[in-house]
Design an enzyme around this catalytic site. Structure first.
Site, PDB file in Angstrom:
ATOM      1  N   TYR A 148       1.603  30.958  49.398  1.00 37.97           N
ATOM      2  CA  TYR A 148       2.475  30.468  50.473  1.00 37.97           C
ATOM      3  C   TYR A 148       3.893  30.147  50.001  1.00 37.97           C
ATOM      4  O   TYR A 148       4.716  29.690  50.786  1.00 37.97           O
ATOM      5  CB  TYR A 148       1.832  29.293  51.206  1.00 37.97           C
ATOM      6  CG  TYR A 148       1.469  28.084  50.366  1.00 37.97           C
ATOM      7  CD1 TYR A 148       2.425  27.340  49.711  1.00 37.97           C
ATOM      8  CD2 TYR A 148       0.138  27.672  50.282  1.00 37.97           C
ATOM      9  CE1 TYR A 148       2.081  26.221  48.963  1.00 37.97           C
ATOM     10  CE2 TYR A 148      -0.221  26.565  49.539  1.00 37.97           C
ATOM     11  CZ  TYR A 148       0.766  25.841  48.882  1.00 37.97           C
ATOM     12  OH  TYR A 148       0.415  24.738  48.146  1.00 37.97           O
ATOM     13  N   LYS A 163       7.251  25.645  45.031  1.00 42.53           N
ATOM     14  CA  LYS A 163       6.736  26.883  44.432  1.00 42.53           C
ATOM     15  C   LYS A 163       7.680  28.061  44.713  1.00 42.53           C
ATOM     16  O   LYS A 163       7.791  28.974  43.891  1.00 42.53           O
ATOM     17  CB  LYS A 163       5.337  27.194  44.958  1.00 42.53           C
ATOM     18  CG  LYS A 163       4.266  26.183  44.523  1.00 42.53           C
ATOM     19  CD  LYS A 163       3.808  26.420  43.094  1.00 42.53           C
ATOM     20  CE  LYS A 163       2.545  25.623  42.770  1.00 42.53           C
ATOM     21  NZ  LYS A 163       2.110  25.780  41.386  1.00 42.53           N
TER      22      LYS A 163
HETATM   23  P1  NAP Z   1      -5.732  20.648  39.500  1.00 42.26           P
HETATM   24  O1  NAP Z   1      -7.110  20.728  38.958  1.00 42.26           O
HETATM   25  O2  NAP Z   1      -5.368  19.545  40.426  1.00 42.26           O
HETATM   26  O3  NAP Z   1      -4.745  20.647  38.257  1.00 42.26           O
HETATM   27  C1  NAP Z   1      -3.475  20.099  38.266  1.00 42.26           C
HETATM   28  C2  NAP Z   1      -3.186  19.695  36.830  1.00 42.26           C
HETATM   29  O4  NAP Z   1      -1.811  19.303  36.744  1.00 42.26           O
HETATM   30  C3  NAP Z   1      -4.030  18.515  36.364  1.00 42.26           C
HETATM   31  O5  NAP Z   1      -4.622  18.846  35.111  1.00 42.26           O
HETATM   32  C4  NAP Z   1      -3.033  17.383  36.168  1.00 42.26           C
HETATM   33  O6  NAP Z   1      -3.378  16.588  35.023  1.00 42.26           O
HETATM   34  C5  NAP Z   1      -1.738  18.151  35.923  1.00 42.26           C
HETATM   35  N1  NAP Z   1      -0.567  17.373  36.322  1.00 42.26           N
HETATM   36  C6  NAP Z   1      -0.300  16.863  37.547  1.00 42.26           C
HETATM   37  N2  NAP Z   1       0.861  16.176  37.504  1.00 42.26           N
HETATM   38  C7  NAP Z   1       1.327  16.288  36.227  1.00 42.26           C
HETATM   39  C8  NAP Z   1       2.473  15.794  35.563  1.00 42.26           C
HETATM   40  N3  NAP Z   1       3.391  15.052  36.207  1.00 42.26           N
HETATM   41  N4  NAP Z   1       2.651  16.086  34.254  1.00 42.26           N
HETATM   42  C9  NAP Z   1       1.731  16.831  33.584  1.00 42.26           C
HETATM   43  N5  NAP Z   1       0.613  17.325  34.157  1.00 42.26           N
HETATM   44  C10 NAP Z   1       0.430  17.043  35.469  1.00 42.26           C
HETATM   45  O7  NAP Z   1      -5.294  21.987  40.280  1.00 42.26           O
HETATM   46  P2  NAP Z   1      -5.725  23.528  40.126  1.00 42.26           P
HETATM   47  O8  NAP Z   1      -6.417  23.922  41.362  1.00 42.26           O
HETATM   48  O9  NAP Z   1      -6.386  23.752  38.815  1.00 42.26           O
HETATM   49  O10 NAP Z   1      -4.322  24.241  40.149  1.00 42.26           O
HETATM   50  C11 NAP Z   1      -3.668  24.686  38.976  1.00 42.26           C
HETATM   51  C12 NAP Z   1      -2.462  25.519  39.371  1.00 42.26           C
HETATM   52  O11 NAP Z   1      -2.881  26.631  40.161  1.00 42.26           O
HETATM   53  C13 NAP Z   1      -1.446  24.759  40.198  1.00 42.26           C
HETATM   54  O12 NAP Z   1      -0.145  25.167  39.820  1.00 42.26           O
HETATM   55  C14 NAP Z   1      -1.759  25.203  41.624  1.00 42.26           C
HETATM   56  O13 NAP Z   1      -0.646  25.120  42.476  1.00 42.26           O
HETATM   57  C15 NAP Z   1      -2.172  26.647  41.385  1.00 42.26           C
HETATM   58  N6  NAP Z   1      -3.041  27.241  42.437  1.00 42.26           N
HETATM   59  C16 NAP Z   1      -4.363  26.876  42.527  1.00 42.26           C
HETATM   60  C17 NAP Z   1      -5.164  27.520  43.463  1.00 42.26           C
HETATM   61  C18 NAP Z   1      -6.652  27.231  43.564  1.00 42.26           C
HETATM   62  O14 NAP Z   1      -7.347  27.914  44.327  1.00 42.26           O
HETATM   63  N7  NAP Z   1      -7.201  26.280  42.834  1.00 42.26           N
HETATM   64  C19 NAP Z   1      -4.621  28.471  44.326  1.00 42.26           C
HETATM   65  C20 NAP Z   1      -3.277  28.784  44.218  1.00 42.26           C
HETATM   66  C21 NAP Z   1      -2.507  28.177  43.246  1.00 42.26           C
HETATM   67  P3  NAP Z   1      -3.069  14.987  34.942  1.00 42.26           P
HETATM   68  O15 NAP Z   1      -3.560  14.398  36.216  1.00 42.26           O
HETATM   69  O16 NAP Z   1      -3.838  14.590  33.723  1.00 42.26           O
HETATM   70  O17 NAP Z   1      -1.584  14.855  34.750  1.00 42.26           O
END
Ligand code: NAP
Length: 287
Positions: A148, A163
């Protein structure tokens, strides 16, 4: 897919590498011989990432990092270099997101998401490039985006805008740093369920993430190791001429069209249902 020693002797730093997709990518880089730096704010997250890499026989260290702070970013790269040597690959994966109607989004909520996603990606990329240009040898930056970022996302104004900024940065920095052998690409995952989804995000999928396969032309959701395969290819020497690209891995979800569009539901009506489900699931997450 790649030879098992593709990343032998290489150091890969993954922001947010202790949970979800960041952890999955860490495992695939480690399988191909990389030493991994897992960096984020919460000790339990980075510890889980390191443990997962060690379980498959890989090498990883945990470092504390809030990507919003340029000082912490510098300290993290210093510590990584001291422990493992110069960082060869940076994966900007850290993100925050929560669904909210734009009129109801607080200034703090806006800043929290845009600071992590856009500012954090820039600070980490800049620190990486400053060092790599001095050290020579090029390198690779991989920015994790979302579908998106192109086309917008009602209920995610903060995340979509940030993004979209990341995609713009990908193209700008790819050109600026190409003469130094630093490649900058984006990887856009479709739907990749994992164990670490926040309550707020789960509340948007009332039948669960796995049931979402019905909405995807490939008739399945993504598997997290497939994202790792794409990430390891994009940062490898096999993609040496590939830079400034946005690689979408989504089973053709973004191209889906129907003869008739589904009934339109305004975002505030959608959010009322999400809030109700979020309360049932156990409340609101912090960002
Ligand atoms: P997630 O499990 O919520 O992971 C987010 C990570 O970012 C966590 O490990 C968190 O660790 C870290 N984080 C957040 N704020 C931070 C900060 N200020 N400094 C350093 N680290 C920080 O999400 P996810 O689903 O795995 O997503 C990972 C990536 O893929 C993201 O960029 C997301 O937009 C993208 N994405 C995911 C999907 C999906 O289907 N899952 C789809 C499209 C895109 P802490 O809390 O320890 O800081």
């Amino acid at each position: 897919m790649l030879p098992p020693d593709t990343y032998a002797g290489r150091v890969v730093l993954i922001t947010g590498g202790g949970t979800g997709l960041g952890k999955a990518m860490a495992l695939e880089f480690a399988r191909l011989g990389a030493a991994i730096v897992i960096a984020s704010r919460k000790p339990e997250h980075v510890a889980a990432g390191v443990e997962a890499v060690r379980m498959i026989g890989g090498r990883a260290i945990a470092l504390p990092l809030d990507v919003r702070s340029p000082e912490q970013v510098k300290a993290c790269f210093d510590a990584a270099e001291e422990a493992l040597g110069p960082v060869d690959v940076l994966v900007n994966n850290a993100a925050g997101n929560f669904p909210v109607a734009a009129q109801e989004l607080s200034a703090n909520g806006w800043r929290a998401v845009t600071d992590i996603v856009l500012d954090g990606t820039f600070f980490c990329s800049q620190e990486f490039a400053r060092r790599r240009v001095g050290q020579g040898g090029g390198g690779a930056v991989l920015n994790i985006s979302v579908a998106y970022a192109q086309g917008g996302a009602p209920g995610h104004a903060h995340s979509a805008a940030a993004k979209a900024g990341v995609l713009s940065l990908t193209e700008t920095l790819a050109v600026e740093w190409a003469p130094d052998g630093i490649r900058v690409n984006a990887l856009t995952p479709g739907l990749f369920p994992h164990q670490d989804h926040s309550t707020d995000m789960r509340a948007q999928r009332p039948e669960g993430y796995e049931a979402e396969w019905r909405r995807i032309p490939a008739l399945r959701v993504g598997q997290t190791h497939e994202l790792g395969w794409a990430a390891t290819y994009l940062c490898s020497p096999f993609a040496a001429y590939l830079t400034g690209h946005n690689f979408v891995l989504d089973g053709a979800e973004r191209l889906r069209r129907s003869l008739r569009m589904p009934e339109f539901v305004p975002i505030r009506a959608q959010m009322a249902a999400v809030r109700e489900r979020s309360a049932t699931l156990g409340g609101k997450d912090e960002f």
